[in-house]
Design a protein around this motif. Structure first.
Motif, mmCIF file in Angstrom:
data_model
loop_
_atom_site.group_PDB
_atom_site.id
_atom_site.type_symbol
_atom_site.label_atom_id
_atom_site.label_comp_id
_atom_site.label_asym_id
_atom_site.label_seq_id
_atom_site.Cartn_x
_atom_site.Cartn_y
_atom_site.Cartn_z
ATOM 1 N N ILE A 99 -9.483 8.701 3.187
ATOM 2 C CA ILE A 99 -9.578 7.700 2.115
ATOM 3 C C ILE A 99 -10.176 6.409 2.662
ATOM 4 C CG2 ILE A 99 -8.295 6.357 0.410
ATOM 5 C CD1 ILE A 99 -6.141 8.439 0.410
ATOM 6 N N ASP A 100 -11.087 5.819 1.901
ATOM 7 C CA ASP A 100 -11.569 4.471 2.213
ATOM 8 C C ASP A 100 -10.422 3.523 1.866
ATOM 9 O OD1 ASP A 100 -12.650 1.906 2.189
ATOM 10 O OD2 ASP A 100 -14.579 2.552 1.391
ATOM 11 N N GLU A 101 -9.681 3.099 2.869
ATOM 12 C CA GLU A 101 -8.447 2.358 2.640
ATOM 13 C C GLU A 101 -8.682 1.009 1.983
ATOM 14 O OE1 GLU A 101 -5.406 1.050 5.868
ATOM 15 O OE2 GLU A 101 -5.003 3.170 5.413
ATOM 16 N N ASN A 102 -9.747 0.335 2.363
ATOM 17 C CA ASN A 102 -10.035 -0.959 1.747
ATOM 18 C C ASN A 102 -10.330 -0.803 0.261
ATOM 19 O OD1 ASN A 102 -9.719 -2.701 3.983
ATOM 20 N ND2 ASN A 102 -11.735 -2.139 4.751
ATOM 21 N N ALA A 103 -11.079 0.239 -0.087
ATOM 22 C CA ALA A 103 -11.382 0.487 -1.494
ATOM 23 C C ALA A 103 -10.116 0.870 -2.258
ATOM 24 C CB ALA A 103 -12.437 1.590 -1.611
ATOM 25 N N LEU A 104 -9.232 1.626 -1.608
ATOM 26 C CA LEU A 104 -7.964 1.996 -2.238
ATOM 27 C C LEU A 104 -7.125 0.757 -2.524
ATOM 28 C CD1 LEU A 104 -5.879 4.165 -3.114
ATOM 29 C CD2 LEU A 104 -5.052 4.152 -0.740
ATOM 30 N N VAL A 105 -7.051 -0.142 -1.563
ATOM 31 C CA VAL A 105 -6.282 -1.385 -1.748
ATOM 32 C C VAL A 105 -6.835 -2.174 -2.930
ATOM 33 C CG1 VAL A 105 -5.758 -3.623 -0.721
ATOM 34 C CG2 VAL A 105 -5.499 -1.549 0.640
ATOM 35 N N ARG A 106 -8.140 -2.272 -3.003
ATOM 36 C CA ARG A 106 -8.752 -3.024 -4.109
ATOM 37 C C ARG A 106 -8.399 -2.395 -5.461
ATOM 38 N NH1 ARG A 106 -13.225 -3.134 -0.487
ATOM 39 N NH2 ARG A 106 -14.264 -1.470 -1.651
ATOM 40 N N GLY A 107 -8.468 -1.064 -5.528
ATOM 41 C CA GLY A 107 -8.158 -0.372 -6.778
ATOM 42 C C GLY A 107 -6.707 -0.533 -7.181
ATOM 43 N N LEU A 108 -5.811 -0.453 -6.214
ATOM 44 C CA LEU A 108 -4.387 -0.625 -6.496
ATOM 45 C C LEU A 108 -4.075 -2.052 -6.931
ATOM 46 C CD1 LEU A 108 -3.053 1.400 -3.444
ATOM 47 C CD2 LEU A 108 -2.614 2.005 -5.841
ATOM 48 N N ASN A 120 -2.905 -1.681 7.355
ATOM 49 C CA ASN A 120 -3.593 -2.719 6.581
ATOM 50 C C ASN A 120 -2.526 -3.623 5.959
ATOM 51 O OD1 ASN A 120 -4.932 -4.169 4.497
ATOM 52 N ND2 ASN A 120 -6.464 -2.570 4.305
ATOM 53 N N PRO A 121 -2.460 -4.900 6.322
ATOM 54 C CA PRO A 121 -1.367 -5.762 5.842
ATOM 55 C C PRO A 121 -1.335 -5.910 4.331
ATOM 56 C CG PRO A 121 -3.089 -7.063 6.900
ATOM 57 C CD PRO A 121 -3.400 -5.632 7.193
ATOM 58 N N ARG A 122 -2.458 -5.725 3.673
ATOM 59 C CA ARG A 122 -2.484 -5.862 2.215
ATOM 60 C C ARG A 122 -1.697 -4.749 1.537
ATOM 61 N NH1 ARG A 122 -8.691 -6.166 0.913
ATOM 62 N NH2 ARG A 122 -8.699 -4.669 2.632
ATOM 63 N N LEU A 123 -1.546 -3.601 2.199
ATOM 64 C CA LEU A 123 -0.778 -2.510 1.616
ATOM 65 C C LEU A 123 0.689 -2.893 1.441
ATOM 66 C CD1 LEU A 123 -2.214 0.631 3.476
ATOM 67 C CD2 LEU A 123 -2.319 0.193 1.016
ATOM 68 N N ARG A 124 1.225 -3.666 2.396
ATOM 69 C CA ARG A 124 2.642 -4.053 2.333
ATOM 70 C C ARG A 124 2.948 -4.933 1.122
ATOM 71 N NH1 ARG A 124 1.984 -5.449 7.892
ATOM 72 N NH2 ARG A 124 2.770 -3.856 9.308
ATOM 73 N N ASP A 125 1.952 -5.642 0.635
ATOM 74 C CA ASP A 125 2.170 -6.600 -0.449
ATOM 75 C C ASP A 125 2.055 -5.966 -1.826
ATOM 76 O OD1 ASP A 125 2.442 -8.599 1.483
ATOM 77 O OD2 ASP A 125 0.284 -9.034 1.471
ATOM 78 N N LEU A 126 1.683 -4.687 -1.888
ATOM 79 C CA LEU A 126 1.468 -4.046 -3.184
ATOM 80 C C LEU A 126 2.758 -3.393 -3.672
ATOM 81 C CD1 LEU A 126 -2.004 -2.407 -2.441
ATOM 82 C CD2 LEU A 126 -1.562 -4.365 -3.947
ATOM 83 N N PRO A 127 3.215 -3.741 -4.873
ATOM 84 C CA PRO A 127 4.476 -3.186 -5.371
ATOM 85 C C PRO A 127 4.379 -1.738 -5.814
ATOM 86 C CG PRO A 127 3.459 -4.554 -7.050
ATOM 87 C CD PRO A 127 2.621 -4.705 -5.821
ATOM 88 N N ASN A 128 3.156 -1.232 -5.992
ATOM 89 C CA ASN A 128 2.972 0.132 -6.491
ATOM 90 C C ASN A 128 2.612 1.122 -5.382
ATOM 91 O OD1 ASN A 128 0.546 -1.210 -6.107
ATOM 92 N ND2 ASN A 128 -0.474 -0.322 -7.886
ATOM 93 N N VAL A 129 3.016 0.792 -4.150
ATOM 94 C CA VAL A 129 2.700 1.651 -3.008
ATOM 95 C C VAL A 129 3.977 1.975 -2.235
ATOM 96 C CG1 VAL A 129 1.390 1.845 -0.864
ATOM 97 C CG2 VAL A 129 0.398 0.648 -2.796
ATOM 98 N N VAL A 130 4.123 3.241 -1.860
ATOM 99 C CA VAL A 130 5.220 3.676 -0.988
ATOM 100 C C VAL A 130 4.615 4.018 0.369
ATOM 101 C CG1 VAL A 130 7.033 5.385 -0.602
ATOM 102 C CG2 VAL A 130 6.555 4.568 -2.922
ATOM 103 N N LEU A 131 5.107 3.366 1.429
ATOM 104 C CA LEU A 131 4.564 3.532 2.774
ATOM 105 C C LEU A 131 5.599 4.206 3.676
ATOM 106 C CD1 LEU A 131 3.035 -0.044 3.190
ATOM 107 C CD2 LEU A 131 1.873 2.019 2.392
ATOM 108 N N LEU A 132 5.179 5.239 4.394
ATOM 109 C CA LEU A 132 6.036 5.918 5.358
ATOM 110 C C LEU A 132 5.357 5.928 6.727
ATOM 111 C CD1 LEU A 132 7.308 9.025 3.334
ATOM 112 C CD2 LEU A 132 8.488 6.862 3.737
#
Length: 328
Positions: A247-256, A276-288
């Motif tokens: 996955i293009d992670e930056n593009a995924l972050v932008r879409g989310l 990617n620190p921006r992932l931590r700030d997204l409420p609609n993401v579950v990170l493991l």
């Protein structure tokens, strides 16, 4: 000629039963810390050992292989993926590479379903509320998620793990769709009630949930790129338990962040353990933390496969899980 007890260096700590068996069978040097080896330590291990037992976090490229000692004859990977190893360079130097395929299929498929449920049913939000002591009681509109029964699941990569995900998803009442390099044989596809899509673009645009279950290869790098992520339905969820580079992670972050993708459940990341620190700030993401295969049973089975590969080599035979460069 290989010795009966080849010298073996293990790069990471392994479950105690595995380490004990390695010590019984081989002249082994175990790792006394769970930290990854530095590049210098890895180079030294490759100079000392006849058999190296690395994990998927150890990058063994052509430059490192060029510094290997003459004794190194087998790299017995503790893990199924081998994209961390330059297999072609290894084989050109007469070094065999083996891995541990098929062991973590069920464990990873279980985690895929766990992430699908976690994202669609907002489980982390509920957990955080309870742990913070902020729950005010049940309410009809609180923590409203989505039902997964009847949803269309698009599986990218229908190998062992993809098929195991399909079996589980069918039990939840999901509709199974998939894109693969080639269509499954009818005797495999029919019991799964799976619909094959030759066009990845066409499938992506119609799915409610996308599950990434393909390996990382040059062909699958950024398979979900910015263009394809724009095709995803606004209420769709993406789950990745395979490889972050797909996955293009930056593009995924932008879409989310823009609300163009409803949510994501991620166990792997494009930059490995560098999140990617921006992932931590997204409420609609579950990170493991890359724990899809983390069961004690699976880790011990992986160790058993490593031991069999080394023992077979030491006995003068071809390791059963030999990796062929053309198949990587």
């Amino acid at each position: 000629m290989a010795s009966r007890r080849p010298s073996v260096v293990v790069t990471r700590r392994l479950p105690p039963p595995v380490e004990q068996r390695l010590a019984e069978l081989f002249d082994v040097r175990l790792r006394d810390t769970d930290a990854p080896m530095t590049r210098a330590e890895l180079a030294q291990a490759m100079r000392d050992a006849e058999v190296l037992v690395p994990s998927v976090t150890d990058r063994i490229d052509a430059a490192l292989l060029a510094r290997a000692g003459d004794a190194l004859r087998l790299i017995a990977q503790y893990g199924a993926g081998v994209d961390n190893i330059d297999v072609r360079s290894a084989r050109s130097r007469g070094i065999l590479v083996a891995n541990t395929p098929g062991v973590v299929t069920d464990d990873t498929a279980d985690m895929t379903m766990a992430l699908i449920l976690a994202v669609t049913r907002r489980i982390p939000e509920g957990l955080a509320t309870m742990q913070a002591g902020r729950w005010d009681g049940w309410a009809p509109t609180a923590f409203l998620g989505g039902r997964i029964s009847g949803r269309r699941l698009g599986i990218l990569g229908m190998g062992r793990i993809g098929q195991a995900v399909a079996c589980r998803a069918r039990a939840f009442g999901m509709q199974i769709h998939y894109h693969n390099r080639s269509r499954l044989r009818p005797e495999v596809e029919t019991p799964l009630e799976a619909t094959y899509w030759e066009s990845l673009d066409a499938m992506i645009a119609r799915m409610d949930i996308l599950s990434i279950n393909c390996p990382h290869t040059p062909e699958t790098f950024h398979l979900l790129n910015a263009r394809r992520l724009k095709m995803v339905k606004r209420n769709a969820v993406i789950v990745n338990t395979s490889r972050g580079e797909v996955i293009d992670e930056n593009a995924l972050v932008r879409g989310l962040a823009a609300g163009e993708i409803a949510g994501a459940g991620l166990d792997v990341y494009e930059q490995g353990q560098t999140l990617n620190p921006r992932l931590r700030d997204l409420p609609n993401v579950v990170l493991l933390p890359h724990m899809g295969s983390a069961t004690l049973e699976g880790r011990i089975e992986q160790g058993e496969k490593v031991i069999i590969n080394i023992k077979t080599y030491a006995d003068g035979h071809r390791p059963p899980d030999l990796v062929i460069p053309g198949m990587v």
